[in-house]
Design an enzyme around this catalytic site. Structure first.
Site, PDB file in Angstrom:
ATOM      1  N   ILE A 143      -1.131  59.496   7.400  1.00 41.86           N
ATOM      2  CA  ILE A 143      -0.275  58.658   8.234  1.00 41.86           C
ATOM      3  C   ILE A 143       1.123  58.558   7.626  1.00 41.86           C
ATOM      4  O   ILE A 143       2.077  58.208   8.318  1.00 41.86           O
ATOM      5  CB  ILE A 143      -0.870  57.254   8.455  1.00 41.86           C
ATOM      6  CG1 ILE A 143      -0.952  56.463   7.153  1.00 41.86           C
ATOM      7  CG2 ILE A 143      -2.215  57.321   9.148  1.00 41.86           C
ATOM      8  CD1 ILE A 143      -1.291  54.993   7.355  1.00 41.86           C
ATOM      9  N   ASP A 144       1.265  58.864   6.328  1.00 35.91           N
ATOM     10  CA  ASP A 144       2.566  58.742   5.659  1.00 35.91           C
ATOM     11  C   ASP A 144       3.529  59.881   5.989  1.00 35.91           C
ATOM     12  O   ASP A 144       4.717  59.784   5.681  1.00 35.91           O
ATOM     13  CB  ASP A 144       2.386  58.684   4.144  1.00 35.91           C
ATOM     14  CG  ASP A 144       1.804  57.360   3.675  1.00 35.91           C
ATOM     15  OD1 ASP A 144       1.926  56.371   4.425  1.00 35.91           O
ATOM     16  OD2 ASP A 144       1.228  57.305   2.581  1.00 35.91           O
TER      17      ASP A 144
END
Length: 366
Positions: A143-144
């Protein structure tokens, strides 16, 4: 062509889109004659357990899972085969290099190729296993959005949608109470979620790991928004944001096998510092935490994950091992694992999204 056995693993933190990749791998592999897909439960842990925890993956048990968050085969960020946790006789824990044992176990299962779905840590493991002779393909997940060789990783867009929705909701309650609302989002080293949500939601301040902040600059911005107790402001802060002195809010993890320091708490620490300088202004903190990892993946992430799954199987068919699937708009291509883990995808000073934030009067505290 003789049949093949593919082993799928999902490692690191979970994120929306993992199940879509698994489903896509199974559906593409089912088009080949006598190809079989297996899943190792909880990353490589399933292979290492006694007895092994390996589950068959077929069109029946992956049907419809592309809309579900998480992963049906489980995941862990505490199971690196190169730092495998073992309990000593005195009850304490140590780590050993169990990679040779892992490869032997995979070979004993007559597995022809492994698809390892994970972020930078997982792909570093993929690269090291490939150098030891394992036929492995990497699929980037985080998700980063901090893997540099791909335009986007799946899971990121869904996390941004969740964070943006939170900003939107905080605006209404902040305006109603004349408060400063602080939203803490994920982002250990890269601030993509925070910056994206701040721009999309129209935040006043965004603090990210790549741009160390000066608390006095943040206060200066906030005072322009609030006069005589009237007005409101929204601050988005990434968990890994740091002060100009380099301070990060973190704590050592007590979990066996977990290597990273545990981030979190910067939202509350920031509020306390602001209260000292803005006496009498109401403030509240919202920490999104694992809400950013859960739930149904957005359409973009489902599509990207599905494309990644198809490409991974095609690389196996072409015997192009030691590669990671990547998105280079508009194409799905592949790069060497060595290149994939060489550098992080951090927000540089000339990044246009950063320039966009500044151009919309969003303060980065610098």
């Amino acid at each position: 062509m003789m049949g093949k056995r593919i082993l799928v693993t999902t490692g690191g933190g979970d994120c929306p889109g993992l199940n879509a990749v698994i489903r896509s791998i199974v559906k593409r592999a089912s088009q080949e004659e006598d190809w079989e897909v297996l899943g190792s439960v909880d990353a490589f842990t399933g292979i290492m357990r006694e007895p092994m925890e390996i589950m068959p993956l077929n069109r029946s048990n992956v049907a419809g899972i592309h809309v579900r968050g998480g992963t049906i085969i489980g995941t862990t960020n505490k199971g690196s085969p190169f730092d495998w946790p073992v309990k000593k006789q005195d009850g304490t824990w140590d780590t050993i290099d169990a990679s040779d044992d892992l490869i032997r176990r995979i070979q004993c299962q007559q597995i022809d190729a492994v698809v390892n779905i994970g972020g930078d840590g997982s792909q570093d493991i993929s690269n090291r296993l490939f150098k030891k002779g394992l036929n492995i393909i990497g699929v980037p997940k985080t998700i980063d959005n901090d893997l540099s060789c791909t335009d986007f990783t799946f899971g990121f867009q869904t996390a941004v949608e969740i964070a943006t929705d939170a900003v939107d909701k905080l605006v209404t309650t902040a305006a109603s109470h004349n408060r400063i609302m602080i939203l803490e989002v994920m982002g250990r080293d890269a601030g993509w979620i925070g910056l994206s949500a701040a721009v999309a939601g129209g935040a006043d301040v965004v603090l990210i790991p790549e741009v160390p902040y000066d608390i006095e600059k943040v206060v200066g911005k906030l005072k322009k928004r609030i006069h005589n107790g009237k007005g409101f402001a929204i601050i988005v802060v990434a968990e890994g944001a740091k002060t100009k002195e380099g301070e990060v809010v973190s704590a050592e993890s007590s979990e066996v096998g977990y290597k990273n320091v545990r981030l979190g708490g910067i939202g509350y620490a920031l509020m306390e510092e602001l209260k000292k300088r803005m006496n009498g202004i109401g403030m509240r903190v919202t920490v999104l935490g694992h809400l950013q990892r859960g739930g149904t993946p957005c359409a973009f992430d489902r599509i990207l994950a599905t494309q990644f799954g198809v490409k991974a199987v095609e690389l196996i068919k072409e015997r192009k091992f030691g590669r990671m699937v990547v998105y280079r708009h508009p194409d799905i291509v592949d790069v060497a694992l060595e290149e994939a883990v060489d550098t992080y995808n951090l927000i540089g000073p000339d990044n246009f999204l950063l320039k966009t934030a500044r151009g919309n009067n969003i303060s980065l505290g610098d």
